[in-house]
Design a protein around this motif. Sequence first.
Motif, PDB file in Angstrom:
ATOM      1  N   ILE A   1      42.228 -18.217  38.237  1.00 29.32           N
ATOM      2  CA  ILE A   1      41.779 -18.711  39.543  1.00 29.32           C
ATOM      3  C   ILE A   1      40.333 -19.174  39.420  1.00 29.32           C
ATOM      4  O   ILE A   1      39.500 -18.484  38.814  1.00 29.32           O
ATOM      5  CB  ILE A   1      41.884 -17.600  40.612  1.00 29.32           C
ATOM      6  CG1 ILE A   1      43.346 -17.116  40.745  1.00 29.32           C
ATOM      7  CG2 ILE A   1      41.356 -18.091  41.951  1.00 29.32           C
ATOM      8  CD1 ILE A   1      43.511 -15.939  41.672  1.00 29.32           C
ATOM      9  N   SER A   2      40.077 -20.337  39.972  1.00 31.15           N
ATOM     10  CA  SER A   2      38.699 -20.840  39.991  1.00 31.15           C
ATOM     11  C   SER A   2      37.973 -20.297  41.223  1.00 31.15           C
ATOM     12  O   SER A   2      38.597 -19.917  42.213  1.00 31.15           O
ATOM     13  CB  SER A   2      38.696 -22.368  40.022  1.00 31.15           C
ATOM     14  OG  SER A   2      39.219 -22.876  38.815  1.00 31.15           O
ATOM     15  N   LEU A   3      36.649 -20.284  41.139  1.00 32.09           N
ATOM     16  CA  LEU A   3      35.859 -19.725  42.234  1.00 32.09           C
ATOM     17  C   LEU A   3      34.580 -20.546  42.420  1.00 32.09           C
ATOM     18  O   LEU A   3      33.937 -20.942  41.436  1.00 32.09           O
ATOM     19  CB  LEU A   3      35.498 -18.259  41.926  1.00 32.09           C
ATOM     20  CG  LEU A   3      34.692 -17.495  42.969  1.00 32.09           C
ATOM     21  CD1 LEU A   3      35.490 -17.300  44.249  1.00 32.09           C
ATOM     22  CD2 LEU A   3      34.258 -16.133  42.416  1.00 32.09           C
ATOM     23  N   ALA A   4      34.228 -20.797  43.660  1.00 32.32           N
ATOM     24  CA  ALA A   4      32.973 -21.488  43.966  1.00 32.32           C
ATOM     25  C   ALA A   4      32.366 -20.858  45.201  1.00 32.32           C
ATOM     26  O   ALA A   4      33.084 -20.257  46.023  1.00 32.32           O
ATOM     27  CB  ALA A   4      33.225 -22.975  44.203  1.00 32.32           C
ATOM     28  N   MET A   5      31.043 -20.975  45.335  1.00 32.59           N
ATOM     29  CA  MET A   5      30.430 -20.315  46.500  1.00 32.59           C
ATOM     30  C   MET A   5      29.227 -21.082  47.012  1.00 32.59           C
ATOM     31  O   MET A   5      28.647 -21.921  46.327  1.00 32.59           O
ATOM     32  CB  MET A   5      30.024 -18.880  46.158  1.00 32.59           C
ATOM     33  CG  MET A   5      28.827 -18.744  45.233  1.00 32.59           C
ATOM     34  SD  MET A   5      28.441 -16.982  44.938  1.00 32.59           S
ATOM     35  CE  MET A   5      27.059 -17.119  43.789  1.00 32.59           C
ATOM     36  N   ILE A   6      28.871 -20.754  48.232  1.00 35.09           N
ATOM     37  CA  ILE A   6      27.673 -21.314  48.838  1.00 35.09           C
ATOM     38  C   ILE A   6      26.614 -20.217  48.893  1.00 35.09           C
ATOM     39  O   ILE A   6      26.904 -19.101  49.310  1.00 35.09           O
ATOM     40  CB  ILE A   6      27.978 -21.839  50.258  1.00 35.09           C
ATOM     41  CG1 ILE A   6      29.014 -22.964  50.161  1.00 35.09           C
ATOM     42  CG2 ILE A   6      26.713 -22.329  50.934  1.00 35.09           C
ATOM     43  CD1 ILE A   6      29.488 -23.488  51.503  1.00 35.09           C
ATOM     44  N   ASP A   7      25.417 -20.554  48.426  1.00 37.44           N
ATOM     45  CA  ASP A   7      24.263 -19.639  48.356  1.00 37.44           C
ATOM     46  C   ASP A   7      24.265 -18.828  47.072  1.00 37.44           C
ATOM     47  O   ASP A   7      25.281 -18.279  46.661  1.00 37.44           O
ATOM     48  CB  ASP A   7      24.174 -18.682  49.545  1.00 37.44           C
ATOM     49  CG  ASP A   7      23.603 -19.365  50.779  1.00 37.44           C
ATOM     50  OD1 ASP A   7      23.184 -20.535  50.672  1.00 37.44           O
ATOM     51  OD2 ASP A   7      23.575 -18.721  51.838  1.00 37.44           O
ATOM     52  N   ASN A   8      23.097 -18.732  46.543  1.00 34.63           N
ATOM     53  CA  ASN A   8      22.875 -18.025  45.290  1.00 34.63           C
ATOM     54  C   ASN A   8      22.701 -16.524  45.532  1.00 34.63           C
ATOM     55  O   ASN A   8      22.583 -16.088  46.665  1.00 34.63           O
ATOM     56  CB  ASN A   8      21.608 -18.590  44.634  1.00 34.63           C
ATOM     57  CG  ASN A   8      21.570 -18.358  43.147  1.00 34.63           C
ATOM     58  OD1 ASN A   8      22.375 -17.605  42.601  1.00 34.63           O
ATOM     59  ND2 ASN A   8      20.635 -18.997  42.486  1.00 34.63           N
ATOM     60  N   VAL A   9      22.725 -15.758  44.463  1.00 38.68           N
ATOM     61  CA  VAL A   9      22.267 -14.368  44.520  1.00 38.68           C
ATOM     62  C   VAL A   9      21.262 -14.175  43.383  1.00 38.68           C
ATOM     63  O   VAL A   9      21.093 -15.043  42.533  1.00 38.68           O
ATOM     64  CB  VAL A   9      23.413 -13.336  44.357  1.00 38.68           C
ATOM     65  CG1 VAL A   9      24.343 -13.363  45.553  1.00 38.68           C
ATOM     66  CG2 VAL A   9      24.156 -13.567  43.067  1.00 38.68           C
ATOM     67  N   GLN A  10      20.623 -13.006  43.407  1.00 39.84           N
ATOM     68  CA  GLN A  10      19.491 -12.825  42.527  1.00 39.84           C
ATOM     69  C   GLN A  10      19.817 -12.910  41.037  1.00 39.84           C
ATOM     70  O   GLN A  10      19.129 -13.556  40.289  1.00 39.84           O
ATOM     71  CB  GLN A  10      18.843 -11.481  42.830  1.00 39.84           C
ATOM     72  CG  GLN A  10      17.376 -11.462  42.512  1.00 39.84           C
ATOM     73  CD  GLN A  10      16.630 -10.585  43.480  1.00 39.84           C
ATOM     74  OE1 GLN A  10      17.195  -9.669  44.084  1.00 39.84           O
ATOM     75  NE2 GLN A  10      15.347 -10.845  43.654  1.00 39.84           N
ATOM     76  N   TRP A  11      20.876 -12.236  40.627  1.00 44.42           N
ATOM     77  CA  TRP A  11      21.138 -12.162  39.198  1.00 44.42           C
ATOM     78  C   TRP A  11      22.364 -12.985  38.800  1.00 44.42           C
ATOM     79  O   TRP A  11      23.113 -12.596  37.914  1.00 44.42           O
ATOM     80  CB  TRP A  11      21.299 -10.708  38.769  1.00 44.42           C
ATOM     81  CG  TRP A  11      19.996 -10.009  38.752  1.00 44.42           C
ATOM     82  CD1 TRP A  11      19.479  -9.216  39.728  1.00 44.42           C
ATOM     83  CD2 TRP A  11      19.015 -10.048  37.716  1.00 44.42           C
ATOM     84  NE1 TRP A  11      18.237  -8.770  39.367  1.00 44.42           N
ATOM     85  CE2 TRP A  11      17.937  -9.254  38.142  1.00 44.42           C
ATOM     86  CE3 TRP A  11      18.945 -10.686  36.468  1.00 44.42           C
ATOM     87  CZ2 TRP A  11      16.784  -9.083  37.369  1.00 44.42           C
ATOM     88  CZ3 TRP A  11      17.813 -10.508  35.695  1.00 44.42           C
ATOM     89  CH2 TRP A  11      16.742  -9.718  36.148  1.00 44.42           C
ATOM     90  N   SER A  12      22.540 -14.112  39.449  1.00 46.58           N
ATOM     91  CA  SER A  12      23.732 -14.911  39.190  1.00 46.58           C
ATOM     92  C   SER A  12      23.825 -15.347  37.733  1.00 46.58           C
ATOM     93  O   SER A  12      24.914 -15.561  37.215  1.00 46.58           O
ATOM     94  CB  SER A  12      23.755 -16.135  40.101  1.00 46.58           C
ATOM     95  OG  SER A  12      22.555 -16.856  39.975  1.00 46.58           O
TER      96      SER A  12
END
Lengths: 335, 335
Positions: free
Chosen positions: A267-278
């Motif tokens: 499964i592919s995954l995408a997101m909006i907004d970063n996090v600190q330790w991405s």
Amino acid sequence: MATIRDVAKLADVSVSTVSLALSNPARVSQKTLEKIRHAVAAVGFVADPLAQSLARGRSRMVGFVVGNVGNPFFGDIRRELENYALDHGHFVLVTDSSGKTEREKAMVEHLIGLKMAGLALAPSGHDQDYVDFIGGLNIPIVCFDQKVAGIERDFVGSDNHLAGAMLTEHLLQLGHRRIAFIAGPSHMHTATERYRGFMDTMANAGIEVNPNFVVDGQFTRTAGYEAAMRLLIQPERPTAILGANNAVALSALQAMQELGFRCPEDISLAMIDNVQWSSVITPRITMVVQDTLALGGIIARRLMHRITNPQGAVEPPQDFVLTPKFVPGNSCRRI
Amino acid sequence: MATIRDVAKLADVSVSTVSLALSNPARVSQKTLEKIRHAVAAVGFVADPLAQSLARGRSRMVGFVVGNVGNPFFGDIRRELENYALDHGHFVLVTDSSGKTEREKAMVEHLIGLKMAGLALAPSGHDQDYVDFIGGLNIPIVCFDQKVAGIERDFVGSDNHLAGAMLTEHLLQLGHRRIAFIAGPSHMHTATERYRGFMDTMANAGIEVNPNFVVDGQFTRTAGYEAAMRLLIQPERPTAILGANNAVALSALQAMQELGFRCPEDISLAMIDNVQWSSVITPRITMVVQDTLALGGIIARRLMHRITNPQGAVEPPQDFVLTPKFVPGNSCRRI
DNA sequence: TGATTAAATCGAACCGGTTCGATAGAGCTC
DNA sequence: GAGCTCTATCGAACCGGTTCGATTTAATCA
């Protein structure tokens, strides 16, 4: 603590002259200015900010009100505001409402009681009561992040529709058709816009969205996890998941890992907004990020402009909408 | 805005009686109390906190001063303090010094100018100047996180020596001998204690530490990355790396990934302090975490105790040191 | 009933500044 | 030298509360 009267006594002038000299040196003769400066240094006088605020009716502080200071998105903005405000002689006081509207109201009222010069506010409410509350405040306010219908204030934010659309388009380009969306709270503008960006892009591509593929993650970790689980246990699984924010997307990643699905192979995954330790999260999530530094800069300048410019206070409110940025990762595969 | 004089006029009593009634209802007759209550409600009177603070000499606010509000460690503590303080009628004002001692001093002075009732402070300095500065403040202060030699204040923190020792022992148990340590700044108590915990445990096990295996990561991301790289390019590599905090450890993980080393197959990794999304970082890092909720609770209670209890202010300072907790992951393998 | 004491209330000073109208003096014009 | 304008400075009121000693009122006792 030395008071202004100590200074006046030592410099042998009246209290009002000292006050005048300190706030507007040009209106005092050179000679007395010298005397006063010496006296100030001699007794180590520092004006009491509280007394000043009381007498003036306003302080040299600005309030920063958000639902979660720990969120790096707000953290970056805070830092920008703080640096800019400090350069302009203003202190920033931070308050955290933990996302609770009632607490936010109390905090805003408290800050106004402190005669804040202005407020940078990430609204947590949305109903008419809330809109009236914010509208009734007689103080410079710059809102950011959430655009709330009805609030007539400066607003600084990102193009959330575009953000949703960008990632959707990216997944479509990679050949995905069964794309699921983990949405945020429907009363939040950012959430609905991102959702619309997703739906519009799918519609434009002529693809019907399976209703089971849209779940509510409330922008939170727990609800996001639950929503992701609901997606993953369906017989007909999505080939890609789009998380409306970082919390729901990473919760989905966790759910996938726990169920034994590989990302992006299964499964592919995408997101909006970063996090600190991405950068150390495997796989590196493909995302769209907001330009927090630019947002923070605009918020800071706009707010200080309204505060320091006499006519700035009456300028009509303005919206500033920035374009988010696509950051490719390796969490989306071509199918 | 209605003032206390409006209330007095309407209730047909003196201003001082109104003030008395509001702060100490028991000392006013039932009849006038009623009158005053009605008048307060009628004009919508709310006492101006600024004027109160000025007259009383102190406010009902506590300051929370840290170097990075975005750090979840501080975030948890802030939340605990806030909830407790709010329950006791006090507001929390947060300031972020960005780790800069000078800025912290300015902020503390500003907060004191605001007549704060008390301060929860994570010290950022360490030299004599700083110690004198903190010592000279005449206000309840509870320090936490960093224990600074010479500061005679309440302190709340974790047993950092033990934290370092626990992870070292764990790695030893797994058969590791060539263990590297990415240290923090030598002027920070937490850093030196963790380092000592590592060294003492190695010494007790009769293992000599290769001097090249101890590098300085400054507790920061960039320095940690550099330090990790220095470790990884050595011909004789360590079999395990112990990061003195989360930032240096995760930087090390990133460096390992970039150089093609697998964790834990090639090199094991352990760290002190959690990060927000550790559950989705692969591999899950073995770590020792501080009990932030307990720390926050103690800080809150201790500070409010000093503030609200008349004799609390003169109690001798006390240290509260909590035991950290071992959280196994899968970043350390047996060799 | 008058003296004594406690309870309720008040007035004025105070916290530490700002602001504005009044006043005194300097400099200029006619 | 009278009349006028400007500049420098001052005094007093004010911002909106708190506090404490003084005063009034009510209750208690001899």
